[in-house]
Scaffold this active site. Structure first.
Site, mmCIF file in Angstrom:
data_model
loop_
_atom_site.group_PDB
_atom_site.id
_atom_site.type_symbol
_atom_site.label_atom_id
_atom_site.label_comp_id
_atom_site.label_asym_id
_atom_site.label_seq_id
_atom_site.Cartn_x
_atom_site.Cartn_y
_atom_site.Cartn_z
ATOM 1 N N ARG A 1 0.833 -1.210 0.000
ATOM 2 C CA ARG A 1 0.000 0.000 0.000
ATOM 3 C C ARG A 1 0.873 1.267 0.000
ATOM 4 O O ARG A 1 1.049 1.901 -1.040
ATOM 5 C CB ARG A 1 -0.957 -0.017 1.208
ATOM 6 N N CYS B 1 4.406 9.035 0.247
ATOM 7 C CA CYS B 1 3.030 9.524 0.093
ATOM 8 C C CYS B 1 2.985 10.527 -1.056
ATOM 9 O O CYS B 1 3.724 11.510 -1.037
ATOM 10 C CB CYS B 1 2.526 10.183 1.371
ATOM 11 N N ASN C 1 8.803 4.008 3.514
ATOM 12 C CA ASN C 1 8.956 3.652 4.931
ATOM 13 C C ASN C 1 10.315 3.019 5.151
ATOM 14 O O ASN C 1 10.922 2.480 4.223
ATOM 15 C CB ASN C 1 7.899 2.618 5.344
HETATM 16 P P1 HMG Z 1 -12.425 14.653 -3.418
HETATM 17 O O1 HMG Z 1 -12.149 14.641 -4.875
HETATM 18 O O2 HMG Z 1 -11.825 15.741 -2.618
HETATM 19 O O3 HMG Z 1 -13.971 14.771 -3.148
HETATM 20 O O4 HMG Z 1 -11.995 13.271 -2.797
HETATM 21 P P2 HMG Z 1 -15.308 13.998 -3.422
HETATM 22 O O5 HMG Z 1 -15.676 13.325 -2.129
HETATM 23 O O6 HMG Z 1 -16.222 15.038 -3.946
HETATM 24 O O7 HMG Z 1 -15.109 12.867 -4.548
HETATM 25 C C1 HMG Z 1 -14.790 13.148 -5.877
HETATM 26 C C2 HMG Z 1 -14.732 11.880 -6.697
HETATM 27 O O8 HMG Z 1 -14.008 10.877 -5.992
HETATM 28 C C3 HMG Z 1 -16.103 11.267 -6.961
HETATM 29 O O9 HMG Z 1 -16.009 10.625 -8.238
HETATM 30 C C4 HMG Z 1 -16.254 10.218 -5.908
HETATM 31 O O10 HMG Z 1 -17.121 9.169 -6.276
HETATM 32 C C5 HMG Z 1 -14.820 9.718 -5.816
HETATM 33 P P3 HMG Z 1 -16.570 11.321 -9.572
HETATM 34 O O11 HMG Z 1 -18.045 11.504 -9.315
HETATM 35 O O12 HMG Z 1 -15.847 12.640 -9.707
HETATM 36 O O13 HMG Z 1 -16.229 10.331 -10.646
HETATM 37 N N1 HMG Z 1 -14.560 9.117 -4.503
HETATM 38 C C6 HMG Z 1 -14.066 7.891 -4.339
HETATM 39 N N2 HMG Z 1 -13.698 6.927 -5.204
HETATM 40 C C7 HMG Z 1 -13.232 5.788 -4.683
HETATM 41 N N3 HMG Z 1 -13.114 5.551 -3.359
HETATM 42 C C8 HMG Z 1 -13.470 6.498 -2.473
HETATM 43 C C9 HMG Z 1 -13.974 7.721 -2.959
HETATM 44 N N4 HMG Z 1 -14.413 8.832 -2.357
HETATM 45 C C10 HMG Z 1 -14.773 9.687 -3.317
HETATM 46 N N5 HMG Z 1 -13.346 6.246 -1.172
HETATM 47 C C11 HMG Z 1 -11.024 11.818 -1.170
HETATM 48 C C12 HMG Z 1 -11.887 13.042 -1.407
HETATM 49 C C13 HMG Z 1 -10.845 11.687 0.321
HETATM 50 C C14 HMG Z 1 -11.752 10.613 -1.715
HETATM 51 C C15 HMG Z 1 -9.657 12.008 -1.913
HETATM 52 O O14 HMG Z 1 -9.061 13.193 -1.496
HETATM 53 C C16 HMG Z 1 -8.726 10.851 -1.686
HETATM 54 O O15 HMG Z 1 -8.956 9.752 -2.183
HETATM 55 N N6 HMG Z 1 -7.635 11.054 -0.923
HETATM 56 C C17 HMG Z 1 -6.721 9.974 -0.571
HETATM 57 C C18 HMG Z 1 -5.305 10.377 -0.832
HETATM 58 C C19 HMG Z 1 -4.389 9.232 -0.498
HETATM 59 O O16 HMG Z 1 -4.709 8.070 -0.692
HETATM 60 N N7 HMG Z 1 -3.175 9.542 0.039
HETATM 61 C C20 HMG Z 1 -2.180 8.573 0.361
HETATM 62 C C21 HMG Z 1 -2.497 7.771 1.573
HETATM 63 S S1 HMG Z 1 -2.193 8.625 3.117
HETATM 64 C C22 HMG Z 1 -0.527 8.282 3.489
HETATM 65 O O17 HMG Z 1 0.157 7.712 2.676
HETATM 66 C C23 HMG Z 1 0.004 8.630 4.859
HETATM 67 C C24 HMG Z 1 0.182 7.399 5.773
HETATM 68 O O18 HMG Z 1 1.027 6.452 5.168
HETATM 69 C C25 HMG Z 1 0.764 7.824 7.126
HETATM 70 C C26 HMG Z 1 2.034 8.694 7.041
HETATM 71 O O19 HMG Z 1 2.978 8.343 6.311
HETATM 72 O O20 HMG Z 1 2.069 9.694 7.761
HETATM 73 C C27 HMG Z 1 -1.155 6.705 6.041
HETATM 74 MG MG MG Z 2 3.194 6.580 5.161
#
Ligand code: HMG
Ligand code: MG
Length: 318
Positions: free
Chosen positions: A20, A245, A254
């Site tokens: 992931r 990320c 990581n």
């Molecule tokens: P958004 O675009 O801001 O807003 O997404 P929305 O809610 O209006 O959704 C827009 C579109 O996204 C729509 O589709 C929704 O259906 C779709 P459209 O109608 O335009 O075709 N959508 C989704 N599709 C699939 N699965 C979903 C989903 N939700 C909405 N769950 C959202 C908001 C939160 C979804 C977006 O900003 C997002 O996916 N963000 C995730 C970013 C991410 O994955 N970052 C990396 C992981 S975090 C990390 O790595 C840190 C960590 O490792 C810890 C560390 O290192 O500190 C955990």
């Molecule tokens: Mg991370």
């Protein structure tokens, strides 16, 4: 308020992030069949907690787009538990349908990163998560709370240790069983990690905490020492040091799982993981991705295995 602990001292639980956190930030996406092979190999090496996918917007993180198909094909017989990241209700519903064993909700100590990552601020994220935690727990799905930017935010600057402690408590109060403390951009050193951990441990027992160090400045392994000294026994790591990320500029993967295991075994601690098998997997996935192996331990073990293979070839040809 202090809560109950309950971890055994010399056993460390590793949470493998490669499929992931690792693959979400690799330029070359790994085809589904190879992601499945990677996971099967990780299971075979003895890893019992693996975060395999994310139910997030496929437009934001295309590498995770086929997580539902991946979950359908996972090997389910052994003790390994599979986790998935979930940002909202849509993600939770997908994770439930996919039979994820655990979900990870993710927020941060800072608004800048939270907005860049999930499009809302920290307070809004907690409001969003509350019903998600309740629903997951009602269904018997464990919820991990990721808390990012525990040392610094790429947009808002340094984070105060007291802020981390307060945020970790709030995630625990929502119903998360464990809080993973993320140095998202890998800028911490033991000099900043130790006071952050002390502040958190003042409120929360070590048994409810995990550390999640990115290795951008090569401090990941050093930062584990203050965590281990303070009784934390859950460590997030990524085979071959894959990833980072996409919404944290400049962050690398990581701390490599091979490095972590070499260190822990060297300290006489147990992980239940076969380091040679894992190192072979790290080499395998690095070759599939066309990138150098990001683990020094992995590189050394691979070089040893190659030397042995050459010697055996030479002796069999005489
Ligand atoms: P958004 O675009 O801001 O807003 O997404 P929305 O809610 O209006 O959704 C827009 C579109 O996204 C729509 O589709 C929704 O259906 C779709 P459209 O109608 O335009 O075709 N959508 C989704 N599709 C699939 N699965 C979903 C989903 N939700 C909405 N769950 C959202 C908001 C939160 C979804 C977006 O900003 C997002 O996916 N963000 C995730 C970013 C991410 O994955 N970052 C990396 C992981 S975090 C990390 O790595 C840190 C960590 O490792 C810890 C560390 O290192 O500190 C955990
Ligand atoms: Mg991370």
């Amino acid at each position: 308020m202090k809560r109950e602990s309950g971890m055994q001292d010399d056993k460390v639980s590793l949470v493998e992030m490669g499929p992931r956190d690792g693959l979400q930030n690799e330029a070359n996406a790994l085809p589904l069949i190879q992601r499945l092979e990677l996971i099967a190999r990780l299971v075979e090496s003895g890893l019992q907690r693996i975060e395999v996918g994310a139910f997030v917007s496929p437009r934001r993180v295309p590498q995770m787009a086929d997580s539902a198909e991946l979950f359908k094909a996972l090997p389910r017989k052994g003790p390994t538990r599979y986790g998935a990241l979930v940002p909202n209700l849509q993600g939770l519903q997908a994770a439930i349908a996919a039979r994820a064993d655990e979900i990870g909700l993710f927020t941060a100590c800072s608004d800048g990163f939270t907005r860049a990552n999930i499009g809302i601020g920290v307070e809004e994220s907690l409001v969003r998560f509350a019903p998600l935690v309740q629903e997951a727990r009602r269904l018997g799905i464990k919820v991990r709370g990721y808390l990012s930017t525990v040392i610094a935010c790429p947009f808002d600057g340094p984070t105060r240790p007291k802020r981390v402690a307060a945020m970790a408590e709030r995630l625990l109060d929502l119903g998360c069983h464990e809080i993973s403390l993320g140095d998202t951009i890998g800028v911490g050193t033991p000099g900043t990690v130790a006071p952050m951990l002390d502040a958190v441990l003042h409120e929360i027992p070590a048994g409810r905490l995990a550390v999640h160090f990115h290795d951008t400045y090569g401090q990941g392994l050093a930062n584990l020492l203050p965590a281990l000294e303070r009784g934390i026994r859950t460590i997030d790591c990524s085979v071959a040091g894959l990833g980072g990320c996409p919404y944290a500029p400049g962050a690398s993967g990581n701390v490599a799982s091979e490095e972590v295991i070499y260190l822990l075994h060297g300290l006489g601690m147990s992980t239940g993981v076969d380091l040679d098998k894992l190192a072979a997997t790290g080499q395998w996935v690095s070759e599939r991705l066309g990138r150098p192996n990001g683990s020094r331990v992995g590189q050394a073990l691979h070089a040893n295995a190659e030397r042995l293979r050459m010697r055996l070839c030479q002796s069999s040809s005489h």
